[in-house]
Design a protein around this motif. Sequence first.
Motif: not given
Length: 359
Positions: A111-124
């Motif tokens: 769950m953490v991986h999915q959320a943080l990856i999504a957050s990083q993608s949005e930041w990029k």
Amino acid sequence: MISKQLANQIVEQTMLRLHRNINVVHTNGMILASGDRLRVESIHGGARIVAKTEKALIITEENNHLFQNAKPGINLPIFFQNELVGVIGITGNPDDIVEVATLVQLTTEMMVHQALIASQSEWKRKMRETIFQDLMNQQPLQKVMEERLYKIGFFYAPPFYAITLDVEATLMAYQSFVEHMEDFFIHESVIFGRYQLNEHFILVSGMDTKAIKRKITMLLTQLKKYFNVRIGIGQPVQSLEKASYSYETAKNAIEYGDKKKSIIFFEEVEIFSLLKKSDSQEALHFTSRVLKDLNNKLIHTLVVYFSNNQQLTICSEELGIHRHTLTYRLNQIHETTGYDPANFQDAIILQIALWLKNK
């Protein structure tokens, strides 16, 4: 690190299935979320130990007094890309929960991986669009922008091609469109995203014309399965500061290009951009004077004739008429306008008049 919002989601989803109290704890030992709301924002002594050692800790009735604000249970470290990002605690008799503890840990990390990856993608995504906006405003390349370019993996090696996409994508489909782009350009030095309201851009570095054409053709093949899309490719520039010029020419390619074509290079429509003030009084007067009283049938004949490089046989076949009929129509055009479509100099004037009429 794990945010409070994500911590609450983890607690809610895990307790729904496990039916036991769950604590999600910051690496500093503060409880971010818990099934027991009174414990939120208090320090969990056991979780602090886990954060320091990065190892699981079992708390029992016998050793419970050794850890501040702790209850019997199992506390486990949570990692994201080999970095400790938090601790999860399961309250209860360790003997009863030991079999599910590792599963809870793995599920939480997913769950953490999915959320943080999504957050990083949005930041990029936001960073790419901010950089492009600055380039369109012709901001000079300062150190801050260079650092941003490096962080998103864009290495500014000339030539630079700006590309615009005319996409009929609904708001619901936009996320899917962006994901397609991210997957497709995962290994390239490319900036892409949405510019202004409905404009979508791609900025490519270090590719020659052949490579660009090959790559964009492959992209179109993928996108057109799901979206109606036309792609305009601008003039290459040797400096990133001139990316705005390349993008303007890419937009001209879309605006003036053949509506039936999916990929248009600016070079194909460059003359149209030179005539872009087609609504001026001079242009309207020129078009009216040259084409005079030609009816729609003769104007269409002229368009098809020029699009087939003045080849009578091919043109007559496309129009579905006899070659003699075509010759008769061309003579009518000559008599009406005073310009002979078969004469090079006259054909240029007629063609420009048609371009201006249709823009």
